[in-house]
Design a protein around this motif. Structure first.
Motif, PDB file in Angstrom:
ATOM      1  N   HIS A 166       0.829  -1.206   0.000  1.00  0.00           N
ATOM      2  CA  HIS A 166       0.000   0.000   0.000  1.00  0.00           C
ATOM      3  C   HIS A 166       0.863   1.256   0.000  1.00  0.00           C
ATOM      4  N   VAL A 167       0.426   2.242  -0.811  1.00  0.00           N
ATOM      5  CA  VAL A 167       1.054   3.564  -0.819  1.00  0.00           C
ATOM      6  C   VAL A 167      -0.045   4.619  -0.781  1.00  0.00           C
ATOM      7  N   GLN A 168       0.335   5.800  -0.363  1.00  0.00           N
ATOM      8  CA  GLN A 168      -0.631   6.887  -0.231  1.00  0.00           C
ATOM      9  C   GLN A 168      -1.335   7.162  -1.559  1.00  0.00           C
ATOM     10  N   GLY A 169      -2.682   7.173  -1.510  1.00  0.00           N
ATOM     11  CA  GLY A 169      -3.483   7.545  -2.670  1.00  0.00           C
ATOM     12  C   GLY A 169      -3.722   6.450  -3.685  1.00  0.00           C
ATOM     13  N   ASP A 170      -3.332   5.178  -3.398  1.00  0.00           N
ATOM     14  CA  ASP A 170      -3.559   4.122  -4.392  1.00  0.00           C
ATOM     15  C   ASP A 170      -4.995   3.600  -4.376  1.00  0.00           C
ATOM     16  N   LEU A 171      -5.782   4.046  -3.403  1.00  0.00           N
ATOM     17  CA  LEU A 171      -7.198   3.642  -3.290  1.00  0.00           C
ATOM     18  C   LEU A 171      -7.361   2.122  -3.190  1.00  0.00           C
ATOM     19  N   ARG A 172      -6.413   1.509  -2.480  1.00  0.00           N
ATOM     20  CA  ARG A 172      -6.470   0.068  -2.197  1.00  0.00           C
ATOM     21  C   ARG A 172      -6.296  -0.147  -0.686  1.00  0.00           C
ATOM     22  N   SER A 173      -6.888  -1.202  -0.176  1.00  0.00           N
ATOM     23  CA  SER A 173      -6.735  -1.558   1.239  1.00  0.00           C
ATOM     24  C   SER A 173      -5.514  -2.459   1.409  1.00  0.00           C
ATOM     25  N   PRO A 174      -4.729  -2.265   2.471  1.00  0.00           N
ATOM     26  CA  PRO A 174      -3.537  -3.083   2.673  1.00  0.00           C
ATOM     27  C   PRO A 174      -3.882  -4.508   3.107  1.00  0.00           C
ATOM     28  N   ILE A 175      -3.143  -5.474   2.583  1.00  0.00           N
ATOM     29  CA  ILE A 175      -3.295  -6.872   2.970  1.00  0.00           C
ATOM     30  C   ILE A 175      -2.354  -7.155   4.135  1.00  0.00           C
ATOM     31  N   GLY A 176      -2.823  -7.880   5.132  1.00  0.00           N
ATOM     32  CA  GLY A 176      -1.930  -8.241   6.225  1.00  0.00           C
ATOM     33  C   GLY A 176      -2.658  -8.525   7.518  1.00  0.00           C
ATOM     34  N   VAL A 177      -1.872  -8.693   8.578  1.00  0.00           N
ATOM     35  CA  VAL A 177      -2.380  -8.913   9.939  1.00  0.00           C
ATOM     36  C   VAL A 177      -1.905  -7.741  10.781  1.00  0.00           C
ATOM     37  N   PHE A 178      -2.840  -6.986  11.351  1.00  0.00           N
ATOM     38  CA  PHE A 178      -2.512  -5.749  12.055  1.00  0.00           C
ATOM     39  C   PHE A 178      -3.221  -5.723  13.418  1.00  0.00           C
ATOM     40  N   GLY A 179      -2.553  -5.142  14.396  1.00  0.00           N
ATOM     41  CA  GLY A 179      -3.136  -5.040  15.727  1.00  0.00           C
ATOM     42  C   GLY A 179      -4.302  -4.071  15.784  1.00  0.00           C
ATOM     43  N   LEU A 180      -5.154  -4.271  16.806  1.00  0.00           N
ATOM     44  CA  LEU A 180      -6.288  -3.385  17.079  1.00  0.00           C
ATOM     45  C   LEU A 180      -6.183  -2.978  18.543  1.00  0.00           C
ATOM     46  N   THR A 181      -5.758  -1.742  18.782  1.00  0.00           N
ATOM     47  CA  THR A 181      -5.503  -1.320  20.158  1.00  0.00           C
ATOM     48  C   THR A 181      -6.267  -0.072  20.581  1.00  0.00           C
ATOM     49  N   ASP A 182      -6.819   0.679  19.612  1.00  0.00           N
ATOM     50  CA  ASP A 182      -7.378   1.990  19.947  1.00  0.00           C
ATOM     51  C   ASP A 182      -8.662   2.249  19.170  1.00  0.00           C
ATOM     52  N   ALA A 183      -9.591   2.904  19.852  1.00  0.00           N
ATOM     53  CA  ALA A 183     -10.892   3.208  19.242  1.00  0.00           C
ATOM     54  C   ALA A 183     -11.265   4.655  19.531  1.00  0.00           C
ATOM     55  N   GLY A 184     -12.349   5.084  18.927  1.00  0.00           N
ATOM     56  CA  GLY A 184     -12.835   6.442  19.153  1.00  0.00           C
ATOM     57  C   GLY A 184     -14.048   6.717  18.298  1.00  0.00           C
ATOM     58  N   GLY A 185     -14.471   7.956  18.278  1.00  0.00           N
ATOM     59  CA  GLY A 185     -15.613   8.328  17.459  1.00  0.00           C
ATOM     60  C   GLY A 185     -16.234   9.632  17.886  1.00  0.00           C
ATOM     61  N   LYS A 186     -17.156  10.085  17.070  1.00  0.00           N
ATOM     62  CA  LYS A 186     -17.878  11.320  17.350  1.00  0.00           C
ATOM     63  C   LYS A 186     -18.922  11.109  18.447  1.00  0.00           C
ATOM     64  N   LEU A 187     -19.486   9.889  18.502  1.00  0.00           N
ATOM     65  CA  LEU A 187     -20.540   9.594  19.462  1.00  0.00           C
ATOM     66  C   LEU A 187     -19.955   9.042  20.762  1.00  0.00           C
ATOM     67  N   PRO A 188     -20.748   9.054  21.838  1.00  0.00           N
ATOM     68  CA  PRO A 188     -20.261   8.529  23.118  1.00  0.00           C
ATOM     69  C   PRO A 188     -19.847   7.058  23.009  1.00  0.00           C
ATOM     70  N   ASP A 189     -18.933   6.675  23.870  1.00  0.00           N
ATOM     71  CA  ASP A 189     -18.440   5.305  23.929  1.00  0.00           C
ATOM     72  C   ASP A 189     -19.611   4.337  24.128  1.00  0.00           C
ATOM     73  N   PRO A 190     -19.821   3.385  23.211  1.00  0.00           N
ATOM     74  CA  PRO A 190     -20.940   2.445  23.344  1.00  0.00           C
ATOM     75  C   PRO A 190     -20.643   1.264  24.263  1.00  0.00           C
ATOM     76  N   GLY A 191     -19.480   1.251  24.893  1.00  0.00           N
ATOM     77  CA  GLY A 191     -19.106   0.126  25.770  1.00  0.00           C
ATOM     78  C   GLY A 191     -17.834  -0.548  25.322  1.00  0.00           C
ATOM     79  N   SER A 192     -16.929   0.223  24.730  1.00  0.00           N
ATOM     80  CA  SER A 192     -15.674  -0.326  24.218  1.00  0.00           C
ATOM     81  C   SER A 192     -14.740  -0.710  25.360  1.00  0.00           C
ATOM     82  N   LYS A 193     -14.074  -1.859  25.213  1.00  0.00           N
ATOM     83  CA  LYS A 193     -13.025  -2.254  26.155  1.00  0.00           C
ATOM     84  C   LYS A 193     -11.686  -1.650  25.737  1.00  0.00           C
ATOM     85  N   LEU A 194     -11.542  -1.288  24.465  1.00  0.00           N
ATOM     86  CA  LEU A 194     -10.349  -0.588  24.013  1.00  0.00           C
ATOM     87  C   LEU A 194     -10.424   0.867  24.482  1.00  0.00           C
TER      88      LEU A 194
END
Length: 299
Positions: free
Chosen positions: A170-198
């Motif tokens: 993946h490179v900037q602006g190629d309009l493709r999603s990267p293939i791989g295995v990636f960690g998930l450690t952080d969340a967020g959003g505009k709306l209140p936390d719905p019950g995230s453990k992250l």
């Protein structure tokens, strides 16, 4: 004794005493059989029943002793009930062999992809693209049991990925999603936390504006997001734009609310499934996202 006498003719003469003696002996024999039968069937046979006494109980002990000798002693000429025979019975019982349970693997993942999942990870979000050039995917959460292996932990959710499909570089602006295995450690959003453990970072900066690739409005797309740890600093807000691999390798790849069309590189889910995902992801399980087209993931 009267019944016995009635069956025999009464004779007169000198032989009468001998006949009487014979009849008396016969009566005693009959009485002895009845006594033995009563002892075997009735006396002391039920809880609380009368015990045999005197000669009868002695006879019972003798009979039981004889029975033991007949069943296990050398007089019977057969094998004893104890000893070798009972030992053979014990050894003859079926032995239950230990069953080896082969842990289940995540369907569709090949050995190269599985090798990228850490042994410490017990939760995986699998994003499977329909094709290398397709913008349609499915998402399913799996969790690893220490005995049975990987098991489904959600339904199959529809999703969008990048408009031009997938890439393993993946490179900037190629309009493709990267293939791989990636960690998930952080969340967020505009709306209140719905019950995230992250860790959940809420703020107005998660406002999505403009239109998508197909002209659909992006409003609400960032109401809930989970940052994918591709070219970012883990443990920071999804809004942190630090790029360890350099700006040219792109970044800002998230799981977020679907806006009805393909993305520029993220993976988008229906709003209800995003809330469900946020509640399910558990940092103690070291969650990862496994993402790519089906053919790439099968390697």
């Amino acid at each position: 004794m009267s019944s016995v006498r009635s069956l025999l003719p009464v004779r007169r003469g000198p032989r009468r005493p001998r006949l009487v003696a014979a009849l008396l002996a016969t009566g005693l024999l009959l009485t002895g059989c009845a006594g033995a039968e009563d002892t075997a069937d009735n006396v002391g046979s039920a809880p609380g029943g009368p015990k045999a006494s005197g000669a009868d109980s002695g006879a019972g002990r003798a009979d039981s002793g004889a029975g033991r000798a007949a069943s296990g002693g050398s007089d019977s000429g057969g094998p004893r009930s104890g000893g070798a025979e009972s030992g053979g019975g014990r050894s003859g019982k079926p032995v239950l062999e230990a069953q080896t349970v082969e842990p289940e693997e995540i369907p569709g993942l090949g050995p190269a992809t599985r090798a990228k999942i850490s042994d410490e990870t017990t939760q995986a979000v699998v994003v499977t693209g329909s094709g290398r050039e397709s913008d349609r995917s499915t998402v399913m959460v799996h969790e690893r049991d220490p005995v049975t292996g990987w098991q489904p932990a959600s339904g199959v959710w529809p999703a969008h990925n990048a408009v031009r499909g997938w890439t393993d570089d993946h490179v900037q602006g190629d309009l493709r999603s990267p293939i791989g295995v990636f960690g998930l450690t952080d969340a967020g959003g505009k709306l209140p936390d719905p019950g995230s453990k992250l860790p959940y970072d809420r703020g107005p900066a998660f406002e999505a504006t403009g239109d998508g690739v197909e002209g659909e409005p992006l409003e609400g797309s960032f109401d809930y997001v989970v940052a994918i740890n591709y070219n970012r600093m883990a443990g920071t807000s999804p809004l942190d734009w630090t790029r360890p691999l350099g700006d040219e390798k792109g970044g800002g790849i998230w799981l977020h609310v679907d806006h009805g069309g393909p993305t520029q590189g993220c993976v988008s889910l229906p709003r209800g499934q995003m809330k469900e995902l946020l509640r399910a992801l558990d940092p103690r399980k070291r969650p990862v996202v496994v993402m790519g087209d089906a053919d790439s993931l099968s390697r």
